[in-house]
Write a protein that holds these residues in place. Structure first.
Motif, PDB file in Angstrom:
ATOM      1  N   SER A  95       0.850  -1.196   0.000  1.00 14.31           N
ATOM      2  CA  SER A  95       0.000   0.000   0.000  1.00 14.31           C
ATOM      3  C   SER A  95       0.883   1.242   0.000  1.00 14.31           C
ATOM      4  CB  SER A  95      -0.878   0.015   1.254  1.00 14.31           C
ATOM      5  OG  SER A  95      -0.056   0.187   2.398  1.00 14.31           O
ATOM      6  N   GLY A  96       0.244   2.359  -0.299  1.00 14.99           N
ATOM      7  CA  GLY A  96       0.984   3.613  -0.348  1.00 14.99           C
ATOM      8  C   GLY A  96       1.610   3.961   0.995  1.00 14.99           C
ATOM      9  N   ALA A  97       0.826   3.797   2.051  1.00 14.07           N
ATOM     10  CA  ALA A  97       1.342   4.144   3.383  1.00 14.07           C
ATOM     11  C   ALA A  97       2.559   3.284   3.728  1.00 14.07           C
ATOM     12  CB  ALA A  97       0.247   3.961   4.430  1.00 14.07           C
ATOM     13  N   GLU A  98       2.499   2.019   3.365  1.00 15.08           N
ATOM     14  CA  GLU A  98       3.636   1.126   3.647  1.00 15.08           C
ATOM     15  C   GLU A  98       4.870   1.518   2.851  1.00 15.08           C
ATOM     16  OE1 GLU A  98       3.197  -3.295   3.718  1.00 15.08           O
ATOM     17  OE2 GLU A  98       1.133  -2.701   3.354  1.00 15.08           O
ATOM     18  N   SER A 128      -0.995  18.008   2.911  1.00 16.77           N
ATOM     19  CA  SER A 128      -0.460  16.781   2.306  1.00 16.77           C
ATOM     20  C   SER A 128      -1.225  15.565   2.814  1.00 16.77           C
ATOM     21  CB  SER A 128       1.017  16.636   2.665  1.00 16.77           C
ATOM     22  OG  SER A 128       1.163  16.507   4.070  1.00 16.77           O
ATOM     23  N   PHE A 129      -1.030  14.465   2.119  1.00 11.93           N
ATOM     24  CA  PHE A 129      -1.576  13.184   2.594  1.00 11.93           C
ATOM     25  C   PHE A 129      -0.593  12.090   2.217  1.00 11.93           C
ATOM     26  CE2 PHE A 129      -4.103   9.287   2.290  1.00 11.93           C
ATOM     27  CZ  PHE A 129      -4.657   9.284   3.566  1.00 11.93           C
ATOM     28  N   HIS A 130      -0.248  11.267   3.211  1.00  6.88           N
ATOM     29  CA  HIS A 130       0.724  10.207   2.947  1.00  6.88           C
ATOM     30  C   HIS A 130       0.253   8.846   3.427  1.00  6.88           C
ATOM     31  CE1 HIS A 130       3.450  13.272   1.619  1.00  6.88           C
ATOM     32  NE2 HIS A 130       3.364  13.906   2.776  1.00  6.88           N
ATOM     33  N   GLY A 131      -1.002   8.746   3.903  1.00  8.86           N
ATOM     34  CA  GLY A 131      -1.500   7.462   4.376  1.00  8.86           C
ATOM     35  C   GLY A 131      -2.004   7.578   5.801  1.00  8.86           C
ATOM     36  N   LEU A 180       7.224  15.392   0.102  1.00 11.58           N
ATOM     37  CA  LEU A 180       6.123  16.148  -0.513  1.00 11.58           C
ATOM     38  C   LEU A 180       5.552  15.392  -1.700  1.00 11.58           C
ATOM     39  CD1 LEU A 180       7.094  17.716  -3.389  1.00 11.58           C
ATOM     40  CD2 LEU A 180       8.361  19.079  -1.755  1.00 11.58           C
ATOM     41  N   GLU A 181       4.305  15.738  -2.022  1.00 10.80           N
ATOM     42  CA  GLU A 181       3.644  15.196  -3.220  1.00 10.80           C
ATOM     43  C   GLU A 181       3.854  16.196  -4.362  1.00 10.80           C
ATOM     44  OE1 GLU A 181      -0.691  14.233  -1.943  1.00 10.80           O
ATOM     45  OE2 GLU A 181       0.312  15.249  -0.300  1.00 10.80           O
ATOM     46  N   PRO A 182       4.463  15.801  -5.475  1.00  6.59           N
ATOM     47  CA  PRO A 182       4.626  16.738  -6.595  1.00  6.59           C
ATOM     48  C   PRO A 182       3.280  17.267  -7.106  1.00  6.59           C
ATOM     49  CG  PRO A 182       6.051  14.845  -6.895  1.00  6.59           C
ATOM     50  CD  PRO A 182       5.172  14.531  -5.717  1.00  6.59           C
ATOM     51  N   GLY A 185      -3.008  15.547  -3.880  1.00  4.87           N
ATOM     52  CA  GLY A 185      -4.291  14.965  -4.284  1.00  4.87           C
ATOM     53  C   GLY A 185      -5.399  15.235  -3.292  1.00  4.87           C
ATOM     54  N   GLU A 186      -5.270  14.645  -2.108  1.00  2.00           N
ATOM     55  CA  GLU A 186      -6.349  14.731  -1.119  1.00  2.00           C
ATOM     56  C   GLU A 186      -6.630  16.184  -0.718  1.00  2.00           C
ATOM     57  OE1 GLU A 186      -7.997  11.801  -0.097  1.00  2.00           O
ATOM     58  OE2 GLU A 186      -6.723  11.037  -1.694  1.00  2.00           O
ATOM     59  N   GLY A 187      -5.568  16.973  -0.645  1.00  5.70           N
ATOM     60  CA  GLY A 187      -5.715  18.359  -0.184  1.00  5.70           C
ATOM     61  C   GLY A 187      -6.343  19.280  -1.225  1.00  5.70           C
ATOM     62  N   PHE A 213       9.764  12.099  -2.658  1.00  5.98           N
ATOM     63  CA  PHE A 213       8.497  12.435  -3.323  1.00  5.98           C
ATOM     64  C   PHE A 213       7.500  11.308  -3.100  1.00  5.98           C
ATOM     65  CE2 PHE A 213      10.634  15.130  -6.916  1.00  5.98           C
ATOM     66  CZ  PHE A 213      10.845  16.155  -6.005  1.00  5.98           C
ATOM     67  N   ASP A 214       6.298  11.672  -2.718  1.00  6.30           N
ATOM     68  CA  ASP A 214       5.204  10.716  -2.612  1.00  6.30           C
ATOM     69  C   ASP A 214       4.392  10.816  -3.903  1.00  6.30           C
ATOM     70  OD1 ASP A 214       2.751   9.500  -2.226  1.00  6.30           O
ATOM     71  OD2 ASP A 214       2.539  10.123  -0.142  1.00  6.30           O
ATOM     72  N   GLU A 215       4.579   9.828  -4.793  1.00  9.08           N
ATOM     73  CA  GLU A 215       3.816   9.793  -6.051  1.00  9.08           C
ATOM     74  C   GLU A 215       2.800   8.655  -6.022  1.00  9.08           C
ATOM     75  OE1 GLU A 215       4.948  10.891  -9.772  1.00  9.08           O
ATOM     76  OE2 GLU A 215       6.783  11.962  -9.233  1.00  9.08           O
ATOM     77  N   VAL A 216       2.296   8.378  -4.817  1.00  6.50           N
ATOM     78  CA  VAL A 216       1.321   7.301  -4.674  1.00  6.50           C
ATOM     79  C   VAL A 216       0.084   7.578  -5.531  1.00  6.50           C
ATOM     80  CG1 VAL A 216      -0.278   6.257  -3.011  1.00  6.50           C
ATOM     81  CG2 VAL A 216       2.142   6.530  -2.429  1.00  6.50           C
ATOM     82  N   GLN A 217      -0.334   8.853  -5.555  1.00  3.47           N
ATOM     83  CA  GLN A 217      -1.527   9.184  -6.341  1.00  3.47           C
ATOM     84  C   GLN A 217      -1.175   9.705  -7.735  1.00  3.47           C
ATOM     85  OE1 GLN A 217      -5.607  11.818  -5.741  1.00  3.47           O
ATOM     86  NE2 GLN A 217      -4.686  10.882  -3.992  1.00  3.47           N
ATOM     87  N   CYS A 218      -0.136  10.520  -7.845  1.00  2.00           N
ATOM     88  CA  CYS A 218       0.138  11.173  -9.133  1.00  2.00           C
ATOM     89  C   CYS A 218       1.065  10.360 -10.029  1.00  2.00           C
ATOM     90  CB  CYS A 218       0.692  12.578  -8.903  1.00  2.00           C
ATOM     91  SG  CYS A 218       2.312  12.628  -8.103  1.00  2.00           S
ATOM     92  N   ALA A 242       2.269   3.625  -5.649  1.00  2.00           N
ATOM     93  CA  ALA A 242       1.340   2.540  -5.256  1.00  2.00           C
ATOM     94  C   ALA A 242       0.125   2.649  -6.169  1.00  2.00           C
ATOM     95  CB  ALA A 242       0.969   2.672  -3.780  1.00  2.00           C
ATOM     96  N   LYS A 243      -1.061   2.523  -5.631  1.00  7.06           N
ATOM     97  CA  LYS A 243      -2.310   2.701  -6.372  1.00  7.06           C
ATOM     98  C   LYS A 243      -2.232   2.137  -7.804  1.00  7.06           C
ATOM     99  CE  LYS A 243      -4.061   6.705  -3.755  1.00  7.06           C
ATOM    100  NZ  LYS A 243      -5.438   6.488  -3.358  1.00  7.06           N
ATOM    101  N   GLY A 244      -1.965   3.009  -8.790  1.00  8.84           N
ATOM    102  CA  GLY A 244      -2.036   2.637 -10.201  1.00  8.84           C
ATOM    103  C   GLY A 244      -1.086   1.537 -10.623  1.00  8.84           C
TER     104      GLY A 244
HETATM  105  N1  PLP Z   1       0.093   9.033  -0.433  1.00  4.16           N
HETATM  106  C1  PLP Z   1      -0.794   9.652  -1.214  1.00  4.16           C
HETATM  107  C2  PLP Z   1      -0.341  10.864  -1.999  1.00  4.16           C
HETATM  108  C3  PLP Z   1      -2.102   9.185  -1.325  1.00  4.16           C
HETATM  109  O1  PLP Z   1      -2.974   9.828  -2.098  1.00  4.16           O
HETATM  110  C4  PLP Z   1      -2.477   8.049  -0.586  1.00  4.16           C
HETATM  111  C5  PLP Z   1      -3.850   7.538  -0.638  1.00  4.16           C
HETATM  112  O2  PLP Z   1      -4.790   8.199  -0.999  1.00  4.16           O
HETATM  113  C6  PLP Z   1      -1.513   7.425   0.228  1.00  4.16           C
HETATM  114  C7  PLP Z   1      -0.236   7.939   0.274  1.00  4.16           C
HETATM  115  C8  PLP Z   1      -1.858   6.226   1.048  1.00  4.16           C
HETATM  116  O3  PLP Z   1      -1.984   5.115   0.235  1.00  4.16           O
HETATM  117  P1  PLP Z   1      -2.680   3.803   0.825  1.00  4.16           P
HETATM  118  O4  PLP Z   1      -4.097   4.156   1.111  1.00  4.16           O
HETATM  119  O5  PLP Z   1      -2.515   2.789  -0.272  1.00  4.16           O
HETATM  120  O6  PLP Z   1      -1.939   3.424   2.059  1.00  4.16           O
END
Ligand code: PLP
Length: 389
Positions: A95-98, A128-131, A180-182, A185-187, A213-218, A242-244
């Motif tokens: 997962s992204g958080a992991e 920001s959002f990282h999980g 940081l997220e380039p 998303g959530e914000g 860089f957290d590119e979990v969403q982008c 992660a995600k995609g």
């Molecule tokens: N980082 C970002 C930028 C996200 O958008 C998300 C989920 O929305 C996460 C981390 C967390 O990912 P996960 O829900 O797979 O743990």
């Protein structure tokens, strides 16, 4: 029946049974146009034949062995990602958080191994959002996510996203890294300013700080580039995806350059499922499609089209729709009525699924395989909703 599920979510009554491309089909046969992709997950739409075939084929051969043994598909995926990005080494997670946990650990471990043990603090950004793990909520510092869980700061600080002076003020001799997220998303969909990002990199380099860089969403082609940093001209030391990358199968990856990644030696980190044969086979199948230059170009073109159609809409309904932002197929629009109210009408009356985001905006994260006709269909529904509000 949801009585036996922890009440962390509040889904509507609709029950989806099948997915086809950009559509979800409910148990009563109703079709919904899906501009959520499970929050940027179903990168290739629902049940993409190439991914389904890869998963079925692997399911007949081998599901899981643990990382006690070599995993062929993981080795192949890591080599491919290393060729396509700045990174030299990967850690696979679920997962992204992991993936972020791995990255945050790697940032701290780098300084620890280099004898700079006081460098433990990591700076996250506003909005920001990282999980949802303890460390990732502490990194974002958002009070809504932290409340009741974070009794201290866990050695995280925050700076204002986009404000270089705020970052300078947050840096101390104990700073290990910046995350940081380039594209946030959530914000609310906010693309980082290129000049600011260059200054962040410089500031990190000048102060011996690592950049993550957290590119979990982008990530994974959503921006029209395999990873958004490739459009922004700044390389990180660590990047999470992660995600995609799993297109619906749980798969995540923490990528790092050799300087940082070499410190994650045996005993420092691990995961039972991370990078198992099923997950990494799916990851390879997704990469087959999304790394093609024509595919990436099509994402950019469709993203530009979506943004231009949304801007037309904002001109036509200035009291309802406002600023449009984003990159590729990660697009947001500010709305005047409560975003949640609009989302419900779109879903229940027009069978169009969208996501809410911060700043009272709506977020559009369609499968990257979405067609222009489907984008037109979204716009038509958004116009009808505007008439109602
Ligand atoms: N980082 C970002 C930028 C996200 O958008 C998300 C989920 O929305 C996460 C981390 C967390 O990912 P996960 O829900 O797979 O743990």
């Amino acid at each position: 029946m949801r009585e036996a599920i922890m009440p962390c979510y509040a889904p509507p009554a609709v029950l989806f049974k099948r997915g086809e491309g950009t559509y979800l089909i409910a148990d009563n046969g109703d079709k919904y146009l899906d501009f959520t992709s499970g929050i940027a997950v179903n990168s290739l739409g629902h049940c993409h034949p190439h991914v389904v075939a890869a998963l079925k084929n692997q399911a007949d051969q081998l599901w899981h062995t643990s990382n006690m043994f070599r995993v062929e598909a993981a080795e192949r995926l890591s080599e491919r990602l290393a060729k396509l990005t700045f990174a030299d080494v990967m850690f696979f997670a679920n997962s992204g958080a992991e993936a972020n946990e791995c990255g945050l650990k790697a940032v701290r471990r780098y300084h620890y191994d280099n004898g700079d043990k006081k460098r433990t603090r990591i700076i996250g950004m506003t909005n920001s959002f990282h999980g949802r793990t303890i460390a990732t909520v502490a990194a974002s510092g958002n009070s809504g996510y932290c409340e009741g869980f974070i009794p201290n700061d866990y050695h995280f600080d925050q700076a204002e996203f986009g404000n270089i002076d705020s970052l300078k003020a947050a840096i101390s001799d104990n700073t290990a890294g910046v995350i940081l997220e380039p594209i946030q998303g959530e914000g609310g969909i906010t693309v980082v300013d290129k000049d600011y990002l260059r200054q962040v990199r410089q500031l990190c380099d000048d102060n011996g700080i690592l950049l993550m860089f957290d590119e979990v969403q982008c990530g994974v082609a959503r921006s029209g580039y395999l990873y958004a940093y490739q459009a922004l001209g700044v390389e990180p030391d660590v990047l999470t995806s992660a995600k995609g990358i799993g297109a619906g199968f749980p798969l995540a990856v923490c990528m790092a350059n050799a300087k940082v990644g070499q410190h994650m030696v045996v005993g420092t980190h691990g995961s039972t499922f991370g990078g198992n044969p099923l997950a990494t086979t799916v990851g390879n199948a997704v990469l087959d499609v999304v790394s093609e230059p024509e595919f990436l170009q099509a994402v950019s073109d469709k993203g530009d089209y979506l943004q231009s159609r949304l801007r037309e809409l904002a001109e036509r309904y200035p009291t309802i729709y406002g600023e449009v932002s984003g990159m590729g197929l990660m697009v947001g629009i500010k709305v005047t009525p409560t975003n949640g109210d609009m989302l419900v009408v779109l879903r229940d009356k027009y069978h169009v699924l969208v996501v809410k985001a911060g700043g009272n905006s709506l977020r559009f994260l369609p499968p990257l395989t979405v067609s222009k006709k489907e984008i037109d269909s979204l716009i038509e529904s958004l116009a009808k909703v505007a008439d109602e509000f």
